[in-house]
Design a protein around this motif. Structure first.
Motif, PDB file in Angstrom:
ATOM      1  N   GLY A   1      25.695  23.813  16.303  1.00 41.16           N
ATOM      2  CA  GLY A   1      24.277  23.607  16.610  1.00 41.16           C
ATOM      3  C   GLY A   1      23.970  23.345  18.076  1.00 41.16           C
ATOM      4  O   GLY A   1      23.155  24.045  18.688  1.00 41.16           O
ATOM      5  N   PRO A   2      24.630  22.342  18.692  1.00 40.57           N
ATOM      6  CA  PRO A   2      24.315  22.054  20.093  1.00 40.57           C
ATOM      7  C   PRO A   2      24.659  23.200  21.047  1.00 40.57           C
ATOM      8  O   PRO A   2      24.116  23.265  22.155  1.00 40.57           O
TER       9      PRO A   2
ATOM     10  N   ALA B   1      18.100  16.571  28.348  1.00 41.38           N
ATOM     11  CA  ALA B   1      19.101  17.473  27.769  1.00 41.38           C
ATOM     12  C   ALA B   1      20.437  16.781  27.497  1.00 41.38           C
ATOM     13  O   ALA B   1      21.193  17.224  26.619  1.00 41.38           O
ATOM     14  N   ASP B   2      20.732  15.703  28.221  1.00 43.50           N
ATOM     15  CA  ASP B   2      22.016  15.040  28.027  1.00 43.50           C
ATOM     16  C   ASP B   2      22.016  14.078  26.838  1.00 43.50           C
ATOM     17  O   ASP B   2      23.053  13.526  26.490  1.00 43.50           O
ATOM     18  N   ARG B   3      20.871  13.831  26.249  1.00 44.08           N
ATOM     19  CA  ARG B   3      20.820  12.923  25.102  1.00 44.08           C
ATOM     20  C   ARG B   3      21.303  13.675  23.863  1.00 44.08           C
ATOM     21  O   ARG B   3      20.829  14.772  23.587  1.00 44.08           O
ATOM     22  N   PRO B   4      22.226  13.079  23.096  1.00 45.07           N
ATOM     23  CA  PRO B   4      22.772  13.804  21.944  1.00 45.07           C
ATOM     24  C   PRO B   4      21.679  14.302  20.991  1.00 45.07           C
ATOM     25  O   PRO B   4      21.758  15.421  20.474  1.00 45.07           O
ATOM     26  N   GLU B   5      20.642  13.495  20.790  1.00 44.12           N
ATOM     27  CA  GLU B   5      19.599  13.883  19.825  1.00 44.12           C
ATOM     28  C   GLU B   5      18.705  14.993  20.368  1.00 44.12           C
ATOM     29  O   GLU B   5      17.915  15.565  19.621  1.00 44.12           O
ATOM     30  N   MET B   6      18.821  15.304  21.657  1.00 41.45           N
ATOM     31  CA  MET B   6      18.004  16.357  22.251  1.00 41.45           C
ATOM     32  C   MET B   6      18.871  17.548  22.707  1.00 41.45           C
ATOM     33  O   MET B   6      18.378  18.463  23.357  1.00 41.45           O
ATOM     34  N   ALA B   7      20.165  17.517  22.350  1.00 41.69           N
ATOM     35  CA  ALA B   7      21.068  18.558  22.842  1.00 41.69           C
ATOM     36  C   ALA B   7      20.698  19.933  22.293  1.00 41.69           C
ATOM     37  O   ALA B   7      20.671  20.917  23.018  1.00 41.69           O
ATOM     38  N   ALA B   8      20.403  20.012  21.015  1.00 41.59           N
ATOM     39  CA  ALA B   8      20.005  21.306  20.441  1.00 41.59           C
ATOM     40  C   ALA B   8      18.613  21.656  20.970  1.00 41.59           C
ATOM     41  O   ALA B   8      17.849  20.773  21.349  1.00 41.59           O
ATOM     42  N   PRO B   9      18.270  22.937  20.995  1.00 41.79           N
ATOM     43  CA  PRO B   9      16.977  23.331  21.566  1.00 41.79           C
ATOM     44  C   PRO B   9      15.780  22.789  20.780  1.00 41.79           C
ATOM     45  O   PRO B   9      15.852  22.630  19.565  1.00 41.79           O
ATOM     46  N   PHE B  10      14.709  22.504  21.480  1.00 42.70           N
ATOM     47  CA  PHE B  10      13.386  22.221  20.905  1.00 42.70           C
ATOM     48  C   PHE B  10      13.373  21.023  19.954  1.00 42.70           C
ATOM     49  O   PHE B  10      12.528  20.951  19.061  1.00 42.70           O
TER      50      PHE B  10
ATOM     51  N   PRO C   1      19.469   5.521  17.168  1.00 39.24           N
ATOM     52  CA  PRO C   1      20.513   4.579  17.583  1.00 39.24           C
ATOM     53  C   PRO C   1      20.309   4.077  19.014  1.00 39.24           C
ATOM     54  O   PRO C   1      20.635   2.934  19.328  1.00 39.24           O
ATOM     55  N   GLU C   2      19.798   4.930  19.885  1.00 40.77           N
ATOM     56  CA  GLU C   2      19.670   4.514  21.283  1.00 40.77           C
ATOM     57  C   GLU C   2      18.242   4.453  21.785  1.00 40.77           C
ATOM     58  O   GLU C   2      17.928   3.714  22.705  1.00 40.77           O
ATOM     59  N   ARG C   3      17.369   5.302  21.236  1.00 39.89           N
ATOM     60  CA  ARG C   3      16.034   5.436  21.811  1.00 39.89           C
ATOM     61  C   ARG C   3      14.977   5.568  20.730  1.00 39.89           C
ATOM     62  O   ARG C   3      15.283   5.955  19.600  1.00 39.89           O
ATOM     63  N   THR C   4      13.736   5.282  21.135  1.00 43.94           N
ATOM     64  CA  THR C   4      12.587   5.472  20.246  1.00 43.94           C
ATOM     65  C   THR C   4      11.671   6.522  20.854  1.00 43.94           C
ATOM     66  O   THR C   4      11.512   6.579  22.077  1.00 43.94           O
ATOM     67  N   TYR C   5      11.131   7.370  20.003  1.00 46.57           N
ATOM     68  CA  TYR C   5      10.128   8.351  20.426  1.00 46.57           C
ATOM     69  C   TYR C   5       8.866   8.101  19.606  1.00 46.57           C
ATOM     70  O   TYR C   5       8.962   7.783  18.410  1.00 46.57           O
TER      71      TYR C   5
END
Lengths: 565, 208
Positions: A377-378, A194-203, A74-78
């Motif tokens: 999860g987060p 770490a503040d990005r919702p899609e990266m909140a959970a570890p790893f 929704p916000e970013r591309t990896y």
């Protein structure tokens, strides 16, 4: 919505205590569950409607070149930037000290341009010898499973599908031998994302990188089959492709992580235990919840049947697990409609099953209850900084009490016995590889890493003996700076009781693979296959839909083999 | 050269251990280095100078001899990390104003002063021979690098600070990294063929 595991959960439901959960034998019997980081990732990718594309595949007939795979949220591309190499067999090693690989990867934060690809092409193929930048979130490499790779290429090249039994036996076409994240070799620190919702959970960045790598590997094997077979070549049957995971070969490097991140490990375990407590507290189960549990249990039994290992330790555990399943399947055929069915089931399991069987059942009991569990999860992430400052105003009698509460096993251990300190963790000069040595036989003690919190807490406790109990810790540490790391640790253990392994990490009978498996189970790994007491192979994402196939229907339970699959 | 903060902290910790600090103090040195770099203050260069001094003078007690009155070191100088750690341990029990006699590389006091400022809920001002700095929670104001050795006076109070801009990387010179690497290397055991095989528990080829 994000919920938080906190002290309320301690009182509302009975958590299994740290003394029960944090033993190495149990940690070494953990299985993936719906909170595992791979499954958190695929659920999010599907529920948020992420789009996937292959932006480049410039690989030549020798299998050399690069490819780019993008995941757009929704916000970013990896983007996974993959480099394929032509590796002579004699250089193929899974060890961290290897210097060449079949394929190398970086996860790029955004969409790379030509200059980024050029920069990465000079650095990623040499891995630790290169530098990446804050635009990269992970660095990794993979080697082929020579046996399966050759079999699949040969079959596809001649218009045939590979033998399903050979696929089952190996489980993957390539295995990663390291996936570095969080600031390693110049990559972005976790704090940056770490503040990005899609990266909140570890790893999540590392898991995304592996998930996209699996897609690249399928494309690569089909490419090589086309090179070899020309017009005769066929694509890999999607059902067979789905069975393939990405292998991973993990050595000792992962074991210190578990000791070095007590706040993080605490949150992983605390969240899983909180989830379990919530399920155990349920007064009843609906027919559909029971049906889902039974279905996944049956599918899980199939996965256990397929699980291959040659190591005697795991063979024995696997035999016990298979015997456990033979007891569990008839046992759950009835009775789940009774009062507090899950609590009753676990109580039965604790008296009837091996640790492998108990923990598999715990993971399965969580499956029907995503609505009361997944929000946790987060909470599995942690800020290690939170436990860093020592409260020096704490009187020494209180420090002593904390040690007696959190490290009773360590105070009962005779640390003068050679077997209690038989091992020492150290880092080798050569490629900085973490190793485990025999303290009393090799000259390694001067290089010992601080990875024996129990012994160190016992030493601290002994030295506290002579001091008046009302002395503040600050005054003691001024005279005894050598206990500083241990005092910090003891205070952290009081705040994060599930962060401390309740066993001797330097004892003669310690099995490092128990520590490796605990961490890998939280990633979501399956098919644990120890190659020695300190080195393990696993499979990741086996059974998962490939990114373009991902839907809300298949994003969650893919880890359990479907009937017929 | 641009380093991630995790790399910086990890290298600083290993280097500090290699220079003779105990693990707990090496952790403090590393966190302090990271804290400063995250606020755009180069801490890698002064860390090399500090570790050099520790290494040259042996590993004698370099923290304050006593916590009451002015602080002095038994060896005629004070380690800023040992002092900072003691300050941080004391928290609100620290008695300010406080004079620290002959502190090496006092820039390393800033993270610890910021930490006790949070405890006191007001800024802490640090004064030395040629200037001063103010630290408060996450914020810091430092006009010019402090001298390599100076008496330092810590007082409660000072101007309220605007938020300090955060840096996600540490920028430092290649030669500084080489120096830290030399200390860090001392923590690593020389490899033997036996340890190469047994220590990591795996063979060397994987053509299966």
């Amino acid at each position: 919505m994000t919920e938080h595991a906190d002290m309320k959960d301690f009182s509302a439901c009975a958590l299994r205590p740290p003394e029960q959960v944090m033993r190495l034998a149990r940690l070494g019997s953990l299985h993936q569950c719906r909170l595992s980081f791979m499954r958190q990732l695929t659920r999010r990718l599907s529920s948020e409607g992420w789009r996937f594309s292959r932006a480049a595949f410039e690989i030549d007939d020798r299998g050399v070149g690069h490819a780019v795979y993008c995941a757009k949220g929704p916000e970013r591309t990896y983007s996974l930037v993959a480099f394929a190499h032509d590796l002579p067999d004699h250089l193929r090693s899974d060890r961290v000290i290897a210097e060449a690989w079949d394929a190398t990867f970086a996860l790029f934060d955004g969409v790379p341009d030509r200059d980024d690809i050029a920069r990465l092409s000079r650095n990623v193929p040499v891995q630790e010898a290169g530098r990446i930048s804050e635009s990269e979130l992970s660095l990794s490499r993979a080697n082929r499973s020579v046996r399966l790779w050759t079999h699949v290429v040969d079959r596809l090249a001649t218009g045939q599908q590979p033998d399903p039994d050979v696929i089952t036996e190996v489980g993957y076409l390539m295995r990663t031998t390291a996936v570095y994240g969080s600031g390693k070799f110049g990559a972005a620190d976790r704090e940056v994302i770490a503040d990005r919702p899609e990266m909140a959970a570890p790893f999540q960045a590392e898991m995304l990188s592996v998930y996209l790598t699996r897609w690249f590997v399928r494309d690569m094997v089909e490419h090589m089959a086309r090179v070899q077979g020309g017009e005769n070549a066929v694509a890999l049957d999607p059902a067979l492709a789905r069975r393939l995971g990405i292998g991973n070969s993990t050595g000792l490097g992962m074991a210190p992580f578990l000791v070095n991140h007590p706040m993080l490990v605490n949150n992983w375990i605390l969240v899983r235990e909180t989830a379990l407590a919530r399920v155990r507290a349920l007064p009843s189960a609906t027919a559909s919840e029971i049906a889902l549990f039974r279905d996944l249990l049956t599918r899980s039994a199939k996965a256990v049947q397929r699980w291959r290992t040659e190591h005697p330790i795991q063979l024995a555990r696997l035999a016990a697990l298979r015997a456990d399943l033979a007891r569990v399947l008839p046992h759950v055929a009835e009775g789940l409609d009774a009062d507090h069915p899950w609590d009753t089931l676990l109580t039965w399991a604790e008296g009837s099953l091996s640790l492998e069987g108990q923990e598999l059942l715990v993971s399965l009991m969580l499956e029907p209850y995503g609505d009361i569990i997944d929000g946790l999860g987060p909470c599995m992430a942690a800020v290690e900084q939170a436990g860093f400052r020592i409260d020096g105003s704490m009187p020494l009698h209180q420090v002593k009490t904390l040690i007696e509460q959190q490290f009773p096993w360590a105070l009962e251990t005779d640390w003068t016995a050679p077997e209690a300190t038989a091992r020492a963790w150290y880092v080798s000069e050569e490629k900085l590889e973490p190793r485990l040595g025999q303290r009393h036989e090799e000259p390694i003690a001067p290089y010992e890493q601080p990875l024996a919190p129990g012994r160190d807490a016992a030493l601290l406790h002994a030295d506290l003996g002579d001091w008046p109990g009302d002395t503040p810790l600050a005054a003691f540490l001024l005279k005894h700076p050598e206990h500083r790391h241990s005092a910090r640790r003891v205070q952290i253990a009081a705040k994060a009781p599930y962060g401390e392994i309740r066993d001797n990490t330097i004892g003669a009978d310690m099995l490092p693979i128990d520590m490796l498996r605990a961490k890998l189970s939280f990633f979501g790994a399956t098919s644990f296959d120890p190659r020695s007491d300190r080195w393990i192979r696993i499979t990741m994402f086996a059974g998962a839909p490939y990114p373009p196939e991902l839907t809300e229907d298949n994003a969650d339970f893919w880890v359990y083999p479907e009937a017929g699959a | 050269m641009s380093l991630s903060l995790n790399e910086t902290e990890s290298l600083a910790k290993t280097a500090a251990k290699g220079a003779g600090l105990c693990w707990g103090m090496a952790e403090e040195a590393a966190k302090a280095t990271r804290w400063l770099c995250a606020r755009g203050i180069d801490a890698c260069d002064p860390l090399v100078a500090l570790l050099f001094r520790h290494d040259e003078e042996g590993h004698a007690q370099t923290g304050p001899e006593r916590l009451d009155g002015d602080w002095h070191g038994a060896e005629g100088w004070l380690c800023p990390v040992a002092c900072g750690a003691a300050l941080s341990d004391l928290g609100k029990a620290a008695s300010l104003p406080l004079t620290l006699t002959r502190v090496a590389l006092p820039v390393f006091l800033l993270p610890f002063a910021a930490s006790i400022a949070r405890e006191f809920e007001q800024p802490v001002t640090l004064s030395w021979d040629s200037g001063q700095a103010v630290a408060d929670g996450d914020a810091v104001a430092l006009d010019a690098p402090p001298p390599p050795m100076s008496d330092v006076v810590l007082t409660l109070g000072g101007p309220l600070l605007a938020e300090t801009p955060r840096h996600s990387r540490a920028e430092t010179d290649q030669m500084i990294l080489v120096s830290l690497g030399i200390y860090a290397a001392r923590t690593r055991a020389p490899a033997t063929e036996a340890s190469r095989l047994a220590g990591a528990g795996a063979g060397l080829t994987d053509n299966d």
